[in-house]
Design a protein around this motif. Sequence first.
Motif, PDB file in Angstrom:
ATOM      1  N   LEU A  82      -6.125  53.900  12.200  1.00 13.90           N
ATOM      2  CA  LEU A  82      -6.320  54.865  13.515  1.00 13.90           C
ATOM      3  C   LEU A  82      -7.710  55.418  13.348  1.00 13.90           C
ATOM      4  N   ILE A  83      -8.068  56.183  12.336  1.00 16.62           N
ATOM      5  CA  ILE A  83      -9.450  56.899  12.362  1.00 16.62           C
ATOM      6  C   ILE A  83     -10.518  55.912  12.480  1.00 16.62           C
ATOM      7  N   GLY A  84     -10.712  54.819  11.774  1.00 13.32           N
ATOM      8  CA  GLY A  84     -11.709  53.605  11.881  1.00 13.32           C
ATOM      9  C   GLY A  84     -11.719  52.954  12.957  1.00 13.32           C
ATOM     10  N   PHE A  85     -10.640  52.695  13.642  1.00  9.54           N
ATOM     11  CA  PHE A  85     -10.437  52.146  14.992  1.00  9.54           C
ATOM     12  C   PHE A  85     -10.890  53.209  16.341  1.00  9.54           C
ATOM     13  N   VAL A 142      -8.810  59.080  16.417  1.00  7.51           N
ATOM     14  CA  VAL A 142      -8.997  59.568  15.379  1.00  7.51           C
ATOM     15  C   VAL A 142      -8.305  60.907  14.794  1.00  7.51           C
ATOM     16  N   ALA A 143      -7.879  61.793  16.027  1.00  7.55           N
ATOM     17  CA  ALA A 143      -7.191  62.951  15.764  1.00  7.55           C
ATOM     18  C   ALA A 143      -5.786  62.481  15.462  1.00  7.55           C
ATOM     19  N   LEU A 144      -5.118  61.481  15.960  1.00  3.84           N
ATOM     20  CA  LEU A 144      -3.754  61.011  15.655  1.00  3.84           C
ATOM     21  C   LEU A 144      -3.710  60.497  14.213  1.00  3.84           C
ATOM     22  N   GLY A 145      -4.826  59.965  13.800  1.00  4.13           N
ATOM     23  CA  GLY A 145      -4.843  59.608  12.364  1.00  4.13           C
ATOM     24  C   GLY A 145      -4.953  60.898  11.443  1.00  4.13           C
ATOM     25  N   ILE A 146      -5.823  61.821  11.764  1.00  5.41           N
ATOM     26  CA  ILE A 146      -5.821  62.973  11.093  1.00  5.41           C
ATOM     27  C   ILE A 146      -4.560  63.702  11.188  1.00  5.41           C
ATOM     28  N   SER A 186      -6.665  63.489   0.287  1.00  9.21           N
ATOM     29  CA  SER A 186      -7.249  64.517   0.772  1.00  9.21           C
ATOM     30  C   SER A 186      -8.646  64.486   1.130  1.00  9.21           C
ATOM     31  N   LEU A 187      -9.385  63.365   0.172  1.00 11.95           N
ATOM     32  CA  LEU A 187     -10.687  63.061   0.650  1.00 11.95           C
ATOM     33  C   LEU A 187     -10.965  62.317   1.933  1.00 11.95           C
ATOM     34  N   LEU A 188      -9.943  61.537   2.258  1.00 18.23           N
ATOM     35  CA  LEU A 188      -9.925  60.674   3.435  1.00 18.23           C
ATOM     36  C   LEU A 188      -9.559  61.743   4.642  1.00 18.23           C
ATOM     37  N   TRP A 189      -8.975  62.800   4.234  1.00 16.30           N
ATOM     38  CA  TRP A 189      -8.746  63.913   5.209  1.00 16.30           C
ATOM     39  C   TRP A 189      -9.792  64.414   5.506  1.00 16.30           C
ATOM     40  N   LEU A 190     -10.482  64.964   4.595  1.00 14.77           N
ATOM     41  CA  LEU A 190     -12.014  65.609   5.042  1.00 14.77           C
ATOM     42  C   LEU A 190     -12.896  64.572   5.712  1.00 14.77           C
ATOM     43  N   LEU A 191     -12.846  63.304   5.399  1.00 14.72           N
ATOM     44  CA  LEU A 191     -13.709  62.465   6.049  1.00 14.72           C
ATOM     45  C   LEU A 191     -13.303  62.170   7.476  1.00 14.72           C
ATOM     46  N   GLY A 192     -11.943  62.352   7.718  1.00 16.86           N
ATOM     47  CA  GLY A 192     -11.561  62.250   9.197  1.00 16.86           C
ATOM     48  C   GLY A 192     -11.979  63.263   9.849  1.00 16.86           C
ATOM     49  N   LEU A 193     -12.241  64.647   9.176  1.00 17.78           N
ATOM     50  CA  LEU A 193     -12.273  65.670   9.936  1.00 17.78           C
ATOM     51  C   LEU A 193     -13.974  65.753  10.213  1.00 17.78           C
ATOM     52  N   VAL A 218     -14.255  63.442  13.384  1.00 16.79           N
ATOM     53  CA  VAL A 218     -13.908  64.135  14.731  1.00 16.79           C
ATOM     54  C   VAL A 218     -14.894  65.055  15.133  1.00 16.79           C
ATOM     55  N   ALA A 219     -15.398  65.620  14.214  1.00 19.93           N
ATOM     56  CA  ALA A 219     -16.310  66.912  14.352  1.00 19.93           C
ATOM     57  C   ALA A 219     -17.732  66.320  14.966  1.00 19.93           C
ATOM     58  N   SER A 220     -17.953  65.165  14.392  1.00 21.04           N
ATOM     59  CA  SER A 220     -19.212  64.649  14.881  1.00 21.04           C
ATOM     60  C   SER A 220     -18.965  63.816  16.294  1.00 21.04           C
ATOM     61  N   MET A 221     -17.614  63.364  16.442  1.00 23.88           N
ATOM     62  CA  MET A 221     -17.554  62.894  18.055  1.00 23.88           C
ATOM     63  C   MET A 221     -17.430  63.902  18.897  1.00 23.88           C
TER      64      MET A 221
END
Length: 231
Positions: A125-128, A160-164, A210-217, A220-223
């Motif tokens: 979800l995040i990548g897509f 991305v938010a749904l994935g997070i 946890s690292l993937l969660w930080l990467l997702g944040l 979404v912040a950059s977006m």
Amino acid sequence: MTDIKRRTTPTRPERLRDSSTAPMPRPSHVEEASVPPIPQVDKSNADVASVEYSAYRTGLSNHRTGLSEHRTQLSEYRTDLSEFRTDLSTDRTEMSMRRTGMSFQRTRMSADRTLMSIMRTALSLIGFGFTIFQFFLHLQSSKLMTETSHAPRNFGIALVALGIVMLTLGIAYHVVFMRSLRAERGAMTRDGLIHGKSPYPISLTLITASLLWLLGLAAVASMVFNLNTLG
């Protein structure tokens, strides 16, 4: 009759190493011997009658002694069988404790696999969503598409938010479950119900999630805020 030596009970590690320990052989059957017949004595001769009756009593005593020895052998055999059954029961209990201890490890690995499946879905979800956002942003920056709607941008951010959110719920469930599982394992180990000597390390899957969660944040912040957090 021959004497029967009782089996020495091995210790628990010896029983686990040597599974061929067997009880003593069953005593052979005693051949049926008829009771000595009552002698016909001449009552007029007291000395001869006394000797014959004494010999008769000796025969009866020998007969009872033989039966008593056989009963003793059977009693020792039953005792040995009882000890052997007790040893088998102890071994079964030992193996059951070990299997139960290992079942906690299998449950832990199953929880890790569940978290990994959540990570795969969240990463998709995040990548897509991030790919959709960057694709339409590139089209707009290249003047290939006029900025008429924010629907692609919002859709990418929503994915991305749904994935997070999904990853957050998965991590929270995993932490709660693992804490309860670790507490239950510790309580059963203290009570002597299971073997808890095997290591119970921290889940590497949880660290990766946890690292993937930080990467997702960061994504979404950059977006949302147009930050250049990812390079």
